[in-house]
Design a protein around this motif. Sequence first.
Motif, PDB file in Angstrom:
ATOM      1  N   ARG A 127      72.518 -23.231  65.314  1.00 18.83           N
ATOM      2  CA  ARG A 127      72.656 -21.909  64.709  1.00 18.83           C
ATOM      3  C   ARG A 127      73.837 -21.179  65.328  1.00 18.83           C
ATOM      4  O   ARG A 127      73.916 -21.056  66.541  1.00 18.83           O
ATOM      5  CB  ARG A 127      71.335 -21.167  64.981  1.00 18.83           C
ATOM      6  CG  ARG A 127      71.185 -19.810  64.410  1.00 18.83           C
ATOM      7  CD  ARG A 127      70.928 -19.875  62.935  1.00 18.83           C
ATOM      8  NE  ARG A 127      71.233 -18.568  62.359  1.00 18.83           N
ATOM      9  CZ  ARG A 127      70.345 -17.600  62.248  1.00 18.83           C
ATOM     10  NH1 ARG A 127      69.106 -17.780  62.613  1.00 18.83           N
ATOM     11  NH2 ARG A 127      70.690 -16.424  61.760  1.00 18.83           N
ATOM     12  N   THR A 131      75.059 -22.917  59.969  1.00 22.61           N
ATOM     13  CA  THR A 131      73.877 -23.627  60.458  1.00 22.61           C
ATOM     14  C   THR A 131      73.760 -25.019  59.857  1.00 22.61           C
ATOM     15  O   THR A 131      74.227 -25.277  58.759  1.00 22.61           O
ATOM     16  CB  THR A 131      72.553 -22.938  60.040  1.00 22.61           C
ATOM     17  OG1 THR A 131      72.567 -22.781  58.644  1.00 22.61           O
ATOM     18  CG2 THR A 131      72.324 -21.665  60.751  1.00 22.61           C
TER      19      THR A 131
ATOM     20  N   LYS B  97      68.880 -17.084  48.544  1.00 19.40           N
ATOM     21  CA  LYS B  97      68.158 -18.359  48.513  1.00 19.40           C
ATOM     22  C   LYS B  97      68.733 -19.326  49.550  1.00 19.40           C
ATOM     23  O   LYS B  97      67.992 -20.004  50.264  1.00 19.40           O
ATOM     24  CB  LYS B  97      68.269 -18.961  47.106  1.00 19.40           C
ATOM     25  CG  LYS B  97      67.476 -20.233  46.898  1.00 19.40           C
ATOM     26  CD  LYS B  97      66.016 -19.941  46.653  1.00 19.40           C
ATOM     27  CE  LYS B  97      65.204 -21.223  46.491  1.00 19.40           C
ATOM     28  NZ  LYS B  97      63.781 -20.918  46.280  1.00 19.40           N
ATOM     29  N   ARG B 102      68.257 -22.397  54.532  1.00 19.86           N
ATOM     30  CA  ARG B 102      68.830 -22.756  55.826  1.00 19.86           C
ATOM     31  C   ARG B 102      68.078 -22.134  57.001  1.00 19.86           C
ATOM     32  O   ARG B 102      68.479 -22.286  58.151  1.00 19.86           O
ATOM     33  CB  ARG B 102      70.299 -22.323  55.876  1.00 19.86           C
ATOM     34  CG  ARG B 102      71.208 -23.211  55.049  1.00 19.86           C
ATOM     35  CD  ARG B 102      72.657 -22.831  55.149  1.00 19.86           C
ATOM     36  NE  ARG B 102      73.477 -23.716  54.331  1.00 19.86           N
ATOM     37  CZ  ARG B 102      74.069 -24.822  54.798  1.00 19.86           C
ATOM     38  NH1 ARG B 102      73.971 -25.152  56.061  1.00 19.86           N
ATOM     39  NH2 ARG B 102      74.767 -25.593  53.983  1.00 19.86           N
ATOM     40  N   MET B 104      67.978 -19.094  57.872  1.00 12.90           N
ATOM     41  CA  MET B 104      68.714 -18.012  58.538  1.00 12.90           C
ATOM     42  C   MET B 104      68.170 -16.644  58.170  1.00 12.90           C
ATOM     43  O   MET B 104      68.477 -15.653  58.823  1.00 12.90           O
ATOM     44  CB  MET B 104      70.196 -18.075  58.165  1.00 12.90           C
ATOM     45  CG  MET B 104      70.863 -19.348  58.657  1.00 12.90           C
ATOM     46  SD  MET B 104      72.392 -19.680  57.760  1.00 12.90           S
ATOM     47  CE  MET B 104      73.573 -18.786  58.746  1.00 12.90           C
ATOM     48  N   ASP B 170      66.818  -9.750  58.708  1.00 13.51           N
ATOM     49  CA  ASP B 170      67.830 -10.809  58.731  1.00 13.51           C
ATOM     50  C   ASP B 170      68.888 -10.543  57.667  1.00 13.51           C
ATOM     51  O   ASP B 170      70.057 -10.795  57.863  1.00 13.51           O
ATOM     52  CB  ASP B 170      67.176 -12.168  58.461  1.00 13.51           C
ATOM     53  CG  ASP B 170      66.155 -12.514  59.526  1.00 13.51           C
ATOM     54  OD1 ASP B 170      66.474 -12.360  60.713  1.00 13.51           O
ATOM     55  OD2 ASP B 170      65.032 -12.922  59.168  1.00 13.51           O
ATOM     56  N   THR B 197      71.217  -8.473  60.216  1.00 17.24           N
ATOM     57  CA  THR B 197      72.165  -9.498  60.644  1.00 17.24           C
ATOM     58  C   THR B 197      73.189  -9.708  59.533  1.00 17.24           C
ATOM     59  O   THR B 197      74.372  -9.560  59.737  1.00 17.24           O
ATOM     60  CB  THR B 197      71.434 -10.819  60.934  1.00 17.24           C
ATOM     61  OG1 THR B 197      70.381 -10.552  61.854  1.00 17.24           O
ATOM     62  CG2 THR B 197      72.384 -11.830  61.549  1.00 17.24           C
ATOM     63  N   TYR B 198      72.698 -10.024  58.355  1.00 14.03           N
ATOM     64  CA  TYR B 198      73.599 -10.212  57.219  1.00 14.03           C
ATOM     65  C   TYR B 198      73.412  -9.049  56.249  1.00 14.03           C
ATOM     66  O   TYR B 198      72.340  -8.447  56.205  1.00 14.03           O
ATOM     67  CB  TYR B 198      73.312 -11.535  56.519  1.00 14.03           C
ATOM     68  CG  TYR B 198      73.343 -12.708  57.468  1.00 14.03           C
ATOM     69  CD1 TYR B 198      74.553 -13.145  57.992  1.00 14.03           C
ATOM     70  CD2 TYR B 198      72.168 -13.332  57.883  1.00 14.03           C
ATOM     71  CE1 TYR B 198      74.595 -14.190  58.894  1.00 14.03           C
ATOM     72  CE2 TYR B 198      72.202 -14.380  58.789  1.00 14.03           C
ATOM     73  CZ  TYR B 198      73.412 -14.808  59.294  1.00 14.03           C
ATOM     74  OH  TYR B 198      73.459 -15.832  60.191  1.00 14.03           O
TER      75      TYR B 198
END
Lengths: 268, 543
Positions: A127, A131, B97, B102, B104, B170, B197-198
């Motif tokens: 990460r 990733t 998506k 992933r 994340m 996130d 984060t994003y």
Amino acid sequence: MNPTLYRDFAQDFFTLHQCKIIEESSHHFKVKLTSDIDEEIMNRPFYWHYMKKMNRSGDPATLSFHLSQSENHEGIYLHAGTPKLHTLYRTAMKKGKMTRLYEATDVPNHHEALTPWFAINVLLHYRGKQTRNEHLALGLNLINGSIIPSFTESIWSESFKATVTDYTFPMTPIINLRSAYKRIEGYIESYVSRKTHEWAQQSIEQLKEEVTLLKSFYESGDMEEEQYQKEYDQLKERYEPRIIMEVINGGLFYLSGQTNAKLFKQLG
Amino acid sequence: MFDIHPDSTFIHTFSDRLEKSENLCTWEQFKLAYRASQFQSISDFDGLLALEHLPHVTFMPHQVEAAKTAIHEMNGRAILADEVGLGKTLEAGLILKEYMIRGMAKKILILTPASLVNQWVQELDQKFHIQAASPRKKHAAWKDWDITVTSIDMAKRENHRETILSIPYDLIIIDEAHKLKNHQTRNYQFVQSLKKTYCLLLTATPIQNKLSDLFNLVSILKPGYLGHLTDFKKKYRGSQNTEHIHSLVGRVMIRNRRQDTGLNHSSRVVAHERLNFTDEEQQWYEKLQTFKENSHAFTWLTLAKEFCSSREACFMSLKEIAKKTTEENKAIITEMIKQLEQLPHHAKAMRMVELIKEKPEKFIVFTEYRATQFYLQWFLQQHGISSVPFSGKFNKSKRDWMKQLFKNQAQVMIATEAGAEGINLQFCHNMINYDLPWNPMRLEQRIGRIHRFGQERDVHIYNFAINNTIEEHIMSMLYEKIDVFRHAVGDLDHILEKIPGGSFENQVQSILEEAESAGEVNIKMKNLVSYVEHTVNERKESS
């Protein structure tokens, strides 16, 4: 990915959990769920709660799956993103998390000693700026401490039972599980450190660049300290490279002499 | 170079289960779990895995490209600024998506105008197989819900605010983000204090008036990236430096234009329908002119506009005026009302029914007046044509219900202007602009309801105007002349808003109010149009 892989997985899942496949062709199949599996994957807790309360058996659902997309048939189109398929993955992973198994040898070889192994399957999540992940399937011999990669695959076609057979006896591990687990962690660390890590390098550079920008903005006095700290933490979360180790499942396996020998041959 | 975070729970649970010999699985179950985990392997840093997960959605190349750029080059903080109707929502969904696949993004907040909340929840479910929750009046489990769709107004309410601000999200997606252009508003400050984060900002109009709008949007994503606001303003006051700023902004913003995307397989067929009043109607219209001569220019304009729409719309205003005016005037108005009641059915209404009968397809009809909306519904019913009303003032569930009725049962939807934002009716291919708005961009928004991404057939637009009335001016100036420029520059709205001495719409209004003859209206309108033309050309040369 080949669509039949999804089908194979789904059908194996259902047969393994005693659900009957009631219709089958090259492009579809239909399955009658058991109450247990219905409760597990159909997401209708109130129905089952009610049925149990009323002491009734309930009517588990029938699902049909199709391998191609078409408006003509009712049912679930099976592909990489099918939500039901992902429910099956989750359920399978939950139900197959931990085990202790003894190899069932068909040759009645009196008093054969079975060697204990600690099998562990992990996903390493890389990460950083970007990733990806990597699978590791490791086995650690609990007598002599040697570690074998692709362990689960190597014993894939052997048969195992929950209880020890009459003709064999399990050896007591010399290395206890907790320290075995520590050794596995150590193994993963050194495995990872032997590789090159461009991804981490790039992430660090990106992080540096953006932190510098943020700092100069903060120092010019246009930003409160609290805000600065928050933005800084967010940048770290977004870019700081790290590897997260997630255990998929693990088990204590007792292997016959024959299988044991095969493994060591593989190791060379 | 990096830390390794171990799995801290596994070994404890494992030892425990072994000791108690419980919850241990069979060999087959163990192998199945292993196989399941292999389906989740992500071998590459690059690429979009989400595409394989969504075979039922056809993404356009520019959408796929946008998602890749936002994730892999802009590292998850970006402004998605495609022009209206190119599928920004699909791009955002694709990115969301991908982040979920992933691993994340798990905790996600989507902020949209209240009227779009349901649509987001539905699209995420149907197109992306993502289950999102949205808070109702009392029930809001911000901490438990992984994916939440709500409005900023709801989120910043006192009882929710603190909870939301404490959650480290996130990913945060903000739809219609141009509403955040002012950094002094509470909405802006709220968004800036969110932990994220994003972050994706969606807007079709990243610059509404000033370059500082853009500055403020970028500051949500990357504080400090464009320097300070004061320096920024100094530096870019003249327009010489805009190239530099464009290259900077290009690293955080993705903007696709309709002409670049080749999204033309569905085209627009626009017909300007010039209709004539019957003699009685025309005479009555002439009579209205007396109001103008009696120095009630504004009243005249309102009434004339209304009469061009329907007797009913005009009738309501006349009645209001009668209440307030002098005895002498009252007599005149009462007489006018009497004559109004005698008039035949409106010329536009007749043409509308004719059109709909010729073509047994779905139609959406836009009018500016509620009274006209009622009248048309009644009139259609008299001709055996089913219709539903629509207005932006309806509450969420009523809007959804009307849309559903229109889709499944009714042939016609009659909407008032307020309904133009936020409903998508790609299943409809015909639109009648029963009354034309005085701002061509508002017409563009109407058309965007049916001519948008996902429309597979050509759409037919019928614009109605009545000869020898103010509508004729509007039609010939706005819709025949200015429309030509629309294709030349993408942001005509920008130009129309910045005309000296008020917006374009206001200009048109004062011309119509003040001019003494049709000739004067023509000249003044022409001047206005040539001013716009001039600005457009200037813009083209400089870019």
